[in-house]
Design an enzyme around this catalytic site. Structure first.
Site, PDB file in Angstrom:
ATOM      1  NE  ARG A   1     119.193  54.459 -69.383  1.00  0.00           N
ATOM      2  CZ  ARG A   1     119.360  55.298 -70.413  1.00  0.00           C
ATOM      3  NH1 ARG A   1     118.063  56.070 -70.637  1.00  0.00           N
ATOM      4  NH2 ARG A   1     120.385  55.725 -71.019  1.00  0.00           N
TER       5      ARG A   1
ATOM      6  CG  HIS B   1     121.089  57.861 -66.262  1.00  0.00           C
ATOM      7  ND1 HIS B   1     121.523  58.356 -67.424  1.00  0.00           N
ATOM      8  CD2 HIS B   1     121.244  56.624 -66.675  1.00  0.00           C
ATOM      9  CE1 HIS B   1     121.752  57.456 -68.324  1.00  0.00           C
ATOM     10  NE2 HIS B   1     121.547  56.328 -67.837  1.00  0.00           N
TER      11      HIS B   1
ATOM     12  CG  ASN C   1     120.593  61.972 -68.456  1.00  0.00           C
ATOM     13  OD1 ASN C   1     120.801  60.849 -68.477  1.00  0.00           O
ATOM     14  ND2 ASN C   1     120.805  62.646 -67.282  1.00  0.00           N
TER      15      ASN C   1
ATOM     16  CG  HIS D   1     121.521  47.363 -69.847  1.00  0.00           C
ATOM     17  ND1 HIS D   1     122.578  47.559 -70.573  1.00  0.00           N
ATOM     18  CD2 HIS D   1     120.916  48.153 -69.075  1.00  0.00           C
ATOM     19  CE1 HIS D   1     122.748  48.964 -70.397  1.00  0.00           C
ATOM     20  NE2 HIS D   1     121.919  49.284 -69.635  1.00  0.00           N
TER      21      HIS D   1
END
Ligand code: HEM
Length: 277
Positions: free
Chosen positions: A68, A72, A100, A199
């Site tokens: 992940r 980001h 975050n 996901h």
């Protein structure tokens, strides 16, 4: 069946290639290349893979959490390692931004990789490249395909809290918002659907689904007024990189609103998966 089998590798490829491509388009320094560290740190990729495997053995979820970080990092001003920077006077950094804070995790795994690489080849491998290699390895270690990653990124010297707040999507986002956001980064509807397939691994907190429209099946795990730090798998097989995420959306069992909306609310994203066939 052929459709399902082919979606998974494509999703995996898009995770690495498209996100990195965003950056490549902006990079003014050098062309990214496969085998970038072949001369300067020949064991770099093996060290990253082995450290990720150890992290996974300690805690299965950690590899998803590291993967992940790539999303980001890369969405906010390119794949430049900025997501890893601690705040300092005059720079808030991204770690505490809306998407975050209390959410990104397993920074310690990246630290462990960096320490092992510094030990072997000091000052050679960038943190930005570590994230990209590690994200690929997360897919491989959870049963997904392997692929070559292009490397050679420099690390940023700054990180922007505001940019992260402005760019990173909310789990409450609907399909049109997500389509617009991804289009702004030159990513198609098919890219959005494939990338959301990330996901397939990992977990989310009840906090992330409080406004969920599809909450009936989740009421037991995340009752109204319950503990928002409790986590549930993002799909029914959160330790395996497979096609379960997409099957769950079709069965209306998406965990996040931003997942289920892709199937339920917009014909463009519902059909977007067809581009992956
Ligand atoms: C399409 C827009 C997206 C939204 C709105 C979104 C949102 C979220 C949220 C809210 C969580 C759970 C966080 C928490 O509860 O603490 C999560 C987890 C996760 N996301 Fe996304 N995400 C998106 C796309 C992506 C993409 C493109 C990737 C590719 C790497 C990705 C990888 C992950 C992973 C692996 C996890 C599980 C992390 C863990 O278990 O620690 N997501 N995402």
């Amino acid at each position: 069946m052929a459709l399902r089998l082919r979606v998974v590798p494509l999703a995996a490829l898009l995770v690495a290639v498209l996100l990195c491509h965003c950056h490549a388009a902006e990079a003014s320094v050098r062309e990214l290349q496969v085998g970038y560290y072949a001369e300067t740190c020949p064991d770099a990729e093996d060290i990253v893979r082995a450290t990720m495997a150890r992290a996974q053995a300690r805690e299965a979820r950690s590899v998803a959490s590291v993967m992940r970080l790539q999303f980001h990092d890369c969405f906010v001003n390119g794949c430049d390692g900025s997501v890893l920077m601690d705040p300092r006077p005059g720079m808030e950094g991204e770690k505490d931004s809306l998407s975050n804070i209390n959410s990104l995790r397993s920074f310690d795994v990246v630290d462990e990789i960096k320490a092992a690489l510094e030990d072997r080849c000091p000052g050679v491998v960038s943190c930005a490249d570590i994230i990209v290699m590690a994200a690929r390895d997360a897919v491989v270690l959870t049963g997904g395909p392997n692929w070559a990653v292009r490397l050679g990124r420099d690390d940023s010297l700054t990180a922007s809290h505001n940019d992260s707040d402005n760019i990173m999507p909310s789990p409450r986002a609907n399909a049109s918002t997500l389509i617009r956001l991804f289009a702004g980064l030159n990513l198609s509807v098919t890219d959005l659907v494939a990338l959301s397939g990330s996901h397939s691994i990992g977990k989310a907190r009840c906090f992330s689904i409080v406004a969920l429209a599809y909450r009936s099946a989740l009421d037991t795990l995340c009752p109204q007024g319950g503990d928002e730090e409790v986590t549930g798998g993002l799909d029914a097989t959160p330790r395996v990189f497979d096609n379960q995420y997409f099957k769950d959306l079709v069965a209306l069992r998406g965990f996040l609103n931003s997942d289920q909306t892709l199937f339920s609310d917009d014909v463009r994203t519902r059909r977007g998966g067809e581009g992956l066939q």
